[in-house]
Design a protein around this motif. Structure first.
Motif, PDB file in Angstrom:
ATOM      1  N   GLU A   1       2.297 -21.657  -9.644  1.00 14.72           N
ATOM      2  CA  GLU A   1       2.790 -20.777  -8.573  1.00 14.72           C
ATOM      3  C   GLU A   1       2.752 -19.337  -9.050  1.00 14.72           C
ATOM      4  N   PHE A   2       2.431 -18.406  -8.153  1.00 16.93           N
ATOM      5  CA  PHE A   2       2.555 -16.987  -8.483  1.00 16.93           C
ATOM      6  C   PHE A   2       3.914 -16.514  -8.014  1.00 16.93           C
ATOM      7  N   GLY A   3       4.835 -16.289  -8.938  1.00 15.21           N
ATOM      8  CA  GLY A   3       6.142 -15.730  -8.575  1.00 15.21           C
ATOM      9  C   GLY A   3       5.929 -14.259  -8.273  1.00 15.21           C
ATOM     10  N   LEU A   4       6.519 -13.775  -7.189  1.00 15.26           N
ATOM     11  CA  LEU A   4       6.349 -12.363  -6.859  1.00 15.26           C
ATOM     12  C   LEU A   4       7.323 -11.543  -7.687  1.00 15.26           C
ATOM     13  N   VAL A   5       6.780 -10.621  -8.444  1.00 15.47           N
ATOM     14  CA  VAL A   5       7.584  -9.861  -9.381  1.00 15.47           C
ATOM     15  C   VAL A   5       8.053  -8.561  -8.741  1.00 15.47           C
ATOM     16  N   ASP A   6       9.369  -8.413  -8.600  1.00 18.40           N
ATOM     17  CA  ASP A   6       9.950  -7.142  -8.129  1.00 18.40           C
ATOM     18  C   ASP A   6       9.362  -6.603  -6.833  1.00 18.40           C
ATOM     19  N   ILE A   7       9.157  -7.433  -5.844  1.00 20.24           N
ATOM     20  CA  ILE A   7       8.675  -6.941  -4.554  1.00 20.24           C
ATOM     21  C   ILE A   7       9.824  -7.057  -3.549  1.00 20.24           C
ATOM     22  N   SER A   8      10.138  -5.945  -2.887  1.00 19.57           N
ATOM     23  CA  SER A   8      11.255  -5.960  -1.923  1.00 19.57           C
ATOM     24  C   SER A   8      10.746  -6.392  -0.551  1.00 19.57           C
ATOM     25  N   ARG A   9      11.687  -6.803   0.311  1.00 19.76           N
ATOM     26  CA  ARG A   9      11.317  -7.220   1.673  1.00 19.76           C
ATOM     27  C   ARG A   9      10.603  -6.084   2.399  1.00 19.76           C
ATOM     28  N   GLN A  10      11.129  -4.867   2.208  1.00 20.17           N
ATOM     29  CA  GLN A  10      10.554  -3.708   2.890  1.00 20.17           C
ATOM     30  C   GLN A  10       9.106  -3.445   2.449  1.00 20.17           C
ATOM     31  N   GLU A  11       8.831  -3.721   1.192  1.00 20.02           N
ATOM     32  CA  GLU A  11       7.491  -3.430   0.646  1.00 20.02           C
ATOM     33  C   GLU A  11       6.437  -4.446   1.054  1.00 20.02           C
ATOM     34  N   LEU A  12       6.874  -5.682   1.305  1.00 20.99           N
ATOM     35  CA  LEU A  12       5.934  -6.810   1.383  1.00 20.99           C
ATOM     36  C   LEU A  12       4.709  -6.551   2.268  1.00 20.99           C
ATOM     37  N   SER A  13       4.920  -6.012   3.465  1.00 20.92           N
ATOM     38  CA  SER A  13       3.779  -5.844   4.384  1.00 20.92           C
ATOM     39  C   SER A  13       2.750  -4.841   3.851  1.00 20.92           C
ATOM     40  N   HIS A  14       3.192  -3.976   2.940  1.00 19.23           N
ATOM     41  CA  HIS A  14       2.244  -3.023   2.330  1.00 19.23           C
ATOM     42  C   HIS A  14       1.204  -3.732   1.474  1.00 19.23           C
ATOM     43  N   TYR A  15       1.507  -4.965   1.085  1.00 23.93           N
ATOM     44  CA  TYR A  15       0.584  -5.709   0.233  1.00 23.93           C
ATOM     45  C   TYR A  15      -0.297  -6.679   1.030  1.00 23.93           C
ATOM     46  N   PHE A  16      -0.245  -6.547   2.359  1.00 21.00           N
ATOM     47  CA  PHE A  16      -1.211  -7.207   3.244  1.00 21.00           C
ATOM     48  C   PHE A  16      -2.088  -6.082   3.802  1.00 21.00           C
ATOM     49  N   PRO A  17      -3.314  -5.898   3.295  1.00 24.27           N
ATOM     50  CA  PRO A  17      -4.103  -4.720   3.665  1.00 24.27           C
ATOM     51  C   PRO A  17      -4.284  -4.567   5.179  1.00 24.27           C
ATOM     52  N   GLU A  18      -4.420  -5.692   5.898  1.00 19.11           N
ATOM     53  CA  GLU A  18      -4.630  -5.601   7.345  1.00 19.11           C
ATOM     54  C   GLU A  18      -3.364  -5.143   8.058  1.00 19.11           C
ATOM     55  N   MET A  19      -2.189  -5.307   7.410  1.00 22.34           N
ATOM     56  CA  MET A  19      -0.931  -4.815   7.991  1.00 22.34           C
ATOM     57  C   MET A  19      -0.692  -3.367   7.575  1.00 22.34           C
ATOM     58  N   ARG A  20      -0.999  -3.107   6.303  1.00 21.83           N
ATOM     59  CA  ARG A  20      -0.760  -1.767   5.747  1.00 21.83           C
ATOM     60  C   ARG A  20      -1.322  -0.677   6.662  1.00 21.83           C
ATOM     61  N   ALA A  21      -2.510  -0.932   7.223  1.00 20.62           N
ATOM     62  CA  ALA A  21      -3.194   0.062   8.042  1.00 20.62           C
ATOM     63  C   ALA A  21      -2.428   0.388   9.325  1.00 20.62           C
ATOM     64  N   LEU A  22      -1.507  -0.489   9.740  1.00 17.92           N
ATOM     65  CA  LEU A  22      -0.839  -0.330  11.043  1.00 17.92           C
ATOM     66  C   LEU A  22       0.646  -0.005  10.963  1.00 17.92           C
ATOM     67  N   ILE A  23       1.211  -0.118   9.765  1.00 14.58           N
ATOM     68  CA  ILE A  23       2.665   0.013   9.612  1.00 14.58           C
ATOM     69  C   ILE A  23       3.209   1.321  10.200  1.00 14.58           C
ATOM     70  N   GLN A  24       2.440   2.397  10.029  1.00 11.77           N
ATOM     71  CA  GLN A  24       2.855   3.716  10.533  1.00 11.77           C
ATOM     72  C   GLN A  24       3.087   3.707  12.039  1.00 11.77           C
ATOM     73  N   GLN A  25       2.434   2.764  12.730  1.00  8.58           N
ATOM     74  CA  GLN A  25       2.526   2.750  14.197  1.00  8.58           C
ATOM     75  C   GLN A  25       3.722   1.959  14.715  1.00  8.58           C
ATOM     76  N   CYS A  26       4.486   1.308  13.833  1.00 12.95           N
ATOM     77  CA  CYS A  26       5.683   0.610  14.279  1.00 12.95           C
ATOM     78  C   CYS A  26       6.722   1.637  14.729  1.00 12.95           C
ATOM     79  N   GLN A  27       7.518   1.270  15.748  1.00 20.17           N
ATOM     80  CA  GLN A  27       8.511   2.199  16.278  1.00 20.17           C
ATOM     81  C   GLN A  27       9.555   2.579  15.226  1.00 20.17           C
ATOM     82  N   PHE A  28       9.978   1.604  14.437  1.00 20.70           N
ATOM     83  CA  PHE A  28      10.988   1.878  13.410  1.00 20.70           C
ATOM     84  C   PHE A  28      10.340   1.910  12.037  1.00 20.70           C
TER      85      PHE A  28
END
Ligand SMILES: Nc1nc2c(ncn2[C@@H]2O[C@H](COP(=O)(O)OP(=O)(O)OP(=O)(O)O)[C@@H](O)[C@H]2O)c(=O)[nH]1
Ligand SMILES: [Mg+2]
Ligand SMILES: [Zn+2]
Length: 316
Positions: free
Chosen positions: A239-266
């Motif tokens: 298993e790959f244990g995720l090292v020091d990744i916060s809930r807030q950060e997680l979507s930044h590590y999905f490249p297809e999500m990262r590109a859109l995060i700025q467009q979320c209302q909050f």
């Protein structure tokens, strides 16, 4: 004298100096390293400075480690908050996966990719044992290949049995330092043997009832490729244990999500139930693959914020 670490077996390290000579080196006394709590202070790929230890036996002392360009950590299987540096100074990281004997899960692949993103190391997925895939497995492969390529990752299909794809993959290794990981028994060592026959690494039949293999490779080890570049074979991981990744950060590590995060209302959107969420909209419009989004939600659930916060406090 400077050298690069090729293998670490506990107390002794195999290091190669600039003349290409392999030497034995060890650490003397306590070794401090820039604030990283690690069970192994020195990793494969590290550039170290050597001092002579025993001239008769031709052994050396590691006096210093040069600043790492990057590194890959794994959570220690026994102690959750201890990290183990697998390798450093990498150009790319390949996951060996198989759809049959053993079967790699999407969650495992996604955790590997998140780890690569978090360490800023380009991730590549290779599906091995193509010779064993029937129609069902081929359909699974096609779906994953499409999904991961759309997310931005190179995907290859190879077979050590037929030689399919081996040249294509060898080409991407040229002049790069590449880390290879994956479950035990997926064919990592077989692949290195195929492109580098004089090496003759130990490989083993998948004999375990679970089909997960028996951990033939026991230490990470780097090999120089005849055509230029180096490859690091690693023991199979469960298993790959995720090292020091916060809930807030997680979507930044999905490249297809990262590109859109700025467009979320909050701006603290976790992309679950928030109104005006650009990620959920993209999932509904099939711009983001539903299975990647489900994987995101599943992994988000597993991130334990409480322990991260308290750890942050003790660090200060
Ligand atoms: N059918 C088939 N078998 C393969 C292929 N590649 C590797 N194998 C077999 O899979 C088994 C495991 O291969 P290894 O190379 O030892 O696997 P590994 O990933 O290095 O495993 P660990 O060192 O335990 O992490 C061996 O019996 C190989 O012969 C392939 O493309 N097709
Ligand atoms: Mg192996
Ligand atoms: Zn959102």
């Amino acid at each position: 004298m400077q050298a690069r670490v090729y293998k670490s077996t506990g107390s002794w390290y195999s290091v190669k100096n600039s003349e290409g000579k392999m030497l034995h080196a060890r650490i003397k006394g306590k070794f401090k390293l820039d604030g990283i709590s690690s069970t192994n202070p020195i990793a494969v790929g590290d550039i170290v400075t050597l001092e002579s230890d025993n001239e008769k036996e031709n052994t050396y002392i590691i006096a210093e480690i040069a600043q790492r360009r990057n590194y890959i950590n794994r959570q220690s299987p026994h102690r959750r908050h201890q990290h183990h540096i697998i390798a450093s100074n990498l150009d790319q990281s390949i996951l060996f996966a198989t759809i049959k004997s053993p079967r790699t899960s999407q969650g495992f692949i996604d955790r590997f990719l998140i780890t690569s993103e978090a360490f800023h190391i380009p991730g590549i997925i290779i599906f091995n044992k193509a010779d064993l895939y029937m129609e069902k497995e081929m359909m699974q492969y096609e779906e994953w290949a499409l999904m991961y390529r759309k997310a931005g990752y190179p995907v290859y299909l190879i077979s050590m049995e037929t030689g399919k794809g081996v040249d294509e993959v060898s080409a991407i290794l040229k002049d790069k330092i590449t880390l290879i990981s994956g479950h035990s028994g997926v064919g990592k060592s077989s692949f290195i043997n195929a492109i580098f026959p004089e090496l003759n690494l130990r490989t083993e039949e998948v004999s375990d009832w679970s089909g997960k293999g028996m951990h033939t490779t026991t230490f990470a080890e780097m090999f120089d490729l005849p055509s230029g570049g180096s490859i690091i074979d690693t023991p199979g991981v469960k298993e790959f244990g995720l090292v020091d990744i916060s809930r807030q950060e997680l979507s930044h590590y999905f490249p297809e999500m990262r590109a859109l995060i700025q467009q979320c209302q909050f701006n603290n959107c976790l992309h679950i139930n928030e109104p005006g969420c650009a990620i959920k909209k993209a999932v509904n419009e099939k711009q983001i693959h539903m299975l990647r989004y489900i994987s995101y939600c599943t992994i988000l659930e597993t991130i334990d914020e409480g322990s991260q916060k308290s750890k942050g406090k003790t660090n200060r």
